[in-house]
Design a protein around this motif. Structure first.
Motif, PDB file in Angstrom:
ATOM      1  N   GLY A 184      -1.440 -12.872  13.982  1.00  0.00           N
ATOM      2  CA  GLY A 184      -2.063 -13.695  12.958  1.00  0.00           C
ATOM      3  C   GLY A 184      -1.577 -15.124  13.018  1.00  0.00           C
ATOM      4  N   ALA A 185      -2.513 -16.075  13.141  1.00  0.00           N
ATOM      5  CA  ALA A 185      -2.161 -17.487  13.276  1.00  0.00           C
ATOM      6  C   ALA A 185      -2.662 -18.302  12.094  1.00  0.00           C
ATOM      7  N   GLY A 186      -2.522 -17.731  10.887  1.00  0.00           N
ATOM      8  CA  GLY A 186      -2.707 -18.537   9.694  1.00  0.00           C
ATOM      9  C   GLY A 186      -1.455 -19.373   9.475  1.00  0.00           C
ATOM     10  N   PRO A 187      -1.332 -20.038   8.330  1.00  0.00           N
ATOM     11  CA  PRO A 187      -0.169 -20.907   8.102  1.00  0.00           C
ATOM     12  C   PRO A 187       1.174 -20.207   8.289  1.00  0.00           C
ATOM     13  N   ILE A 188       1.353 -19.018   7.715  1.00  0.00           N
ATOM     14  CA  ILE A 188       2.650 -18.345   7.828  1.00  0.00           C
ATOM     15  C   ILE A 188       2.883 -17.840   9.249  1.00  0.00           C
ATOM     16  N   GLY A 189       1.848 -17.356   9.917  1.00  0.00           N
ATOM     17  CA  GLY A 189       2.004 -16.917  11.298  1.00  0.00           C
ATOM     18  C   GLY A 189       2.393 -18.068  12.213  1.00  0.00           C
ATOM     19  N   PHE A 250       5.991  -9.728  14.542  1.00  0.00           N
ATOM     20  CA  PHE A 250       5.791 -10.120  13.146  1.00  0.00           C
ATOM     21  C   PHE A 250       4.327  -9.971  12.770  1.00  0.00           C
ATOM     22  N   ASP A 251       4.086  -9.224  11.706  1.00  0.00           N
ATOM     23  CA  ASP A 251       2.726  -9.085  11.191  1.00  0.00           C
ATOM     24  C   ASP A 251       2.498 -10.148  10.122  1.00  0.00           C
ATOM     25  N   ALA A 252       1.684 -11.143  10.465  1.00  0.00           N
ATOM     26  CA  ALA A 252       1.333 -12.202   9.513  1.00  0.00           C
ATOM     27  C   ALA A 252      -0.148 -12.149   9.187  1.00  0.00           C
ATOM     28  N   SER A 253      -0.754 -10.975   9.329  1.00  0.00           N
ATOM     29  CA  SER A 253      -2.199 -10.849   9.129  1.00  0.00           C
ATOM     30  C   SER A 253      -2.573 -10.017   7.912  1.00  0.00           C
ATOM     31  N   GLY A 254      -1.793  -8.988   7.616  1.00  0.00           N
ATOM     32  CA  GLY A 254      -2.128  -8.091   6.514  1.00  0.00           C
ATOM     33  C   GLY A 254      -3.243  -7.121   6.837  1.00  0.00           C
ATOM     34  N   VAL A 255      -3.507  -6.903   8.143  1.00  0.00           N
ATOM     35  CA  VAL A 255      -4.589  -6.031   8.586  1.00  0.00           C
ATOM     36  C   VAL A 255      -3.993  -4.862   9.367  1.00  0.00           C
ATOM     37  N   SER A 256      -4.411  -3.650   9.036  1.00  0.00           N
ATOM     38  CA  SER A 256      -3.807  -2.459   9.632  1.00  0.00           C
ATOM     39  C   SER A 256      -3.940  -2.405  11.144  1.00  0.00           C
ATOM     40  N   VAL A 257      -5.085  -2.803  11.676  1.00  0.00           N
ATOM     41  CA  VAL A 257      -5.281  -2.729  13.121  1.00  0.00           C
ATOM     42  C   VAL A 257      -4.303  -3.641  13.847  1.00  0.00           C
ATOM     43  N   VAL A 258      -3.904  -4.732  13.210  1.00  0.00           N
ATOM     44  CA  VAL A 258      -2.916  -5.621  13.829  1.00  0.00           C
ATOM     45  C   VAL A 258      -1.559  -4.929  13.923  1.00  0.00           C
ATOM     46  N   GLU A 273       8.468  -6.647  11.919  1.00  0.00           N
ATOM     47  CA  GLU A 273       8.705  -7.247  10.610  1.00  0.00           C
ATOM     48  C   GLU A 273       7.369  -7.606   9.973  1.00  0.00           C
ATOM     49  N   VAL A 274       7.120  -7.112   8.774  1.00  0.00           N
ATOM     50  CA  VAL A 274       5.886  -7.410   8.058  1.00  0.00           C
ATOM     51  C   VAL A 274       6.134  -8.599   7.133  1.00  0.00           C
ATOM     52  N   VAL A 275       5.351  -9.666   7.341  1.00  0.00           N
ATOM     53  CA  VAL A 275       5.443 -10.869   6.501  1.00  0.00           C
ATOM     54  C   VAL A 275       4.247 -10.931   5.560  1.00  0.00           C
ATOM     55  N   ALA A 276       3.117 -10.406   6.010  1.00  0.00           N
ATOM     56  CA  ALA A 276       1.874 -10.472   5.235  1.00  0.00           C
ATOM     57  C   ALA A 276       1.882  -9.459   4.089  1.00  0.00           C
ATOM     58  N   ILE A 277       1.027  -9.709   3.109  1.00  0.00           N
ATOM     59  CA  ILE A 277       0.794  -8.760   2.026  1.00  0.00           C
ATOM     60  C   ILE A 277      -0.368  -7.856   2.422  1.00  0.00           C
ATOM     61  N   HIS A 278      -0.139  -6.547   2.403  1.00  0.00           N
ATOM     62  CA  HIS A 278      -1.193  -5.581   2.710  1.00  0.00           C
ATOM     63  C   HIS A 278      -1.776  -5.059   1.401  1.00  0.00           C
ATOM     64  N   THR A 279      -3.085  -5.132   1.276  1.00  0.00           N
ATOM     65  CA  THR A 279      -3.749  -4.682   0.050  1.00  0.00           C
ATOM     66  C   THR A 279      -4.236  -3.242   0.151  1.00  0.00           C
ATOM     67  N   LYS A 280      -4.133  -2.659   1.353  1.00  0.00           N
ATOM     68  CA  LYS A 280      -4.546  -1.267   1.549  1.00  0.00           C
ATOM     69  C   LYS A 280      -3.406  -0.485   2.186  1.00  0.00           C
ATOM     70  N   PRO A 281      -3.316   0.842   1.908  1.00  0.00           N
ATOM     71  CA  PRO A 281      -2.258   1.659   2.508  1.00  0.00           C
ATOM     72  C   PRO A 281      -2.380   1.694   4.027  1.00  0.00           C
ATOM     73  N   TYR A 282      -1.242   1.886   4.689  1.00  0.00           N
ATOM     74  CA  TYR A 282      -1.205   1.967   6.147  1.00  0.00           C
ATOM     75  C   TYR A 282      -0.578   3.297   6.544  1.00  0.00           C
ATOM     76  N   THR A 283      -1.243   4.028   7.438  1.00  0.00           N
ATOM     77  CA  THR A 283      -0.737   5.309   7.920  1.00  0.00           C
ATOM     78  C   THR A 283       0.064   5.094   9.193  1.00  0.00           C
TER      79      THR A 283
END
Length: 356
Positions: A184-189, A250-258, A273-283
């Motif tokens: 993820g290459a948004g601001p935090i990524g 580093f996960d800066a996307s908040g998307v499970s596939v990433v 390391e997860v930096v993003a906020i995930h709004t859905k559960p991840y298996t």
């Protein structure tokens, strides 16, 4: 004085409010630039979410209901010092660590105040904000930045988020020879990749957006930029690492596939390391993804004692913040050229807002 106040979903108004007064131990600041954050966008487009108060429920630390002054990523100049304040002078360039904490819960007592049970943010939960002509803040949260340009200084707050995540993953200033992948290459990524490069790691940035991949390359934070939708991310990491794979991701996307893709890039003993906020559960297949590879997985939120390091990286030129400033606007245009534009324009990284 003029200030931009948040009333609720799609309701931000620039209006006249009373100017704050300085008390003992506090600092009066004239904000210069304020960055628009992803949390600001969620609040504007979706309505009040914690730690923002609403009309019926005040924040437990500020005691304020809506409306509140908006803006928590800001720089400014010291205007006045309250009784007992030391280490600052009128005219100093500063940034604000925009927190309000209880100082009583176990997290606060242990120094991990970013995990305060009643956590609030200046500029979201009350106590003023950066989108105003003046703000008064406790001395403890005010950090001088020396001669760092005030526009770049407005990015110290999100840079501190990146510093905290990198430190939380166990990466220090001398990590040369190691390989990191950022999803993820948004601001935090982008800022996470910048800190990793400053610490000597080789960085692979994975991002589906052509515009954001180019920003990762042009800003110099990515040694390799990959489009995971059309390229073999794991294969590219394998080649770049001579088969050893990444030491850290580093996960800066908040998307499970990433997350799935990042696990595939990790070597034995690596850490995700997860930096993003995930709004859905991840298996997660713990045995396959972690246990049998002797790996670690962690997650980081916010910052605690990280602003000084963020300022050092910027002041010493180890992180160049200028490439991430993509637009400057006036506060009167914040809705159309700020919140609405960021919803659709992937070319924007950080839009800075000024009151004047």
């Amino acid at each position: 004085m003029r200030a931009a106040r948040y009333y609720g979903k799609q309701d931000v108004r620039v209006e006249e409010i009373e100017e704050p007064r300085v008390g003992p131990g506090a600092v009066k600041i004239a904000p210069a630039f304020n960055g628009i954050c992803g949390s600001d966008l969620h609040l504007y487009h979706d309505g009040p979410l914690s730690p923002a108060p609403d009309e019926a429920h005040p924040h437990p630390l500020s005691g304020e209901h809506l409306p509140v002054v908006f803006g928590h990523e800001f720089s400014g100049v010291v205007e006045e010092l309250g009784e007992g304040v030391t280490g600052l002078e009128v005219g100093d360039r500063v940034v604000v660590e925009p927190l309000m904490v209880c100082d009583e819960c176990s997290a606060c007592r242990s120094g991990r105040y970013n995990l305060c049970e009643k956590m609030g943010f200046i500029g979201i939960s009350g106590r003023g904000g950066g989108l105003s002509e003046h703000i008064v803040v406790e001395r403890r949260w005010v950090h001088p930045v020396g001669e760092l340009p005030l526009d770049e200084a407005a990015l110290i707050e999100p840079l501190a988020v990146a510093v905290h995540a990198v430190r939380h993953a166990g990466i220090g200033p001398d990590a040369s020879g190691r390989i990191a992948v950022v999803g993820g290459a948004g601001p935090i990524g982008l800022l996470t990749a910048a800190v990793l490069r400053a610490y000597g790691l080789k960085t692979v940035v994975s991002e589906v957006s052509d515009v954001r991949r180019r920003k990762a390359e042009e800003s110099g934070v990515a040694d390799i930029a990959v489009d995971p939708a059309n390229e073999d991310l794991a294969g590219i990491v394998r080649e770049a690492s001579d088969g050893a794979m990444a030491d850290v991701a580093f996960d800066a996307s908040g998307v499970s596939v990433v997350l799935d893709q990042l696990f595939e890039t990790l070597g034995a003993g690596g850490r995700l390391e997860v930096v993003a906020i995930h709004t859905k559960p991840y298996t997660l297949n713990i045995t396959g993804a972690l246990t049998m590879q002797d790996r670690e997985m962690g997650a980081a939120i916010g910052y605690a004692h990280d602003h000084e390091e963020a300022i050092r990286l910027a002041r010493e030129g180890l992180v160049d913040l200028a490439p991430f400033i993509t637009s400057r606007i006036k506060v009167d245009d914040i809705v159309e050229q700020g919140y609405e534009k960021l919803l659709h324009d992937r070319s924007e990284v950080k839009i800075l807002v000024s009151m004047r």
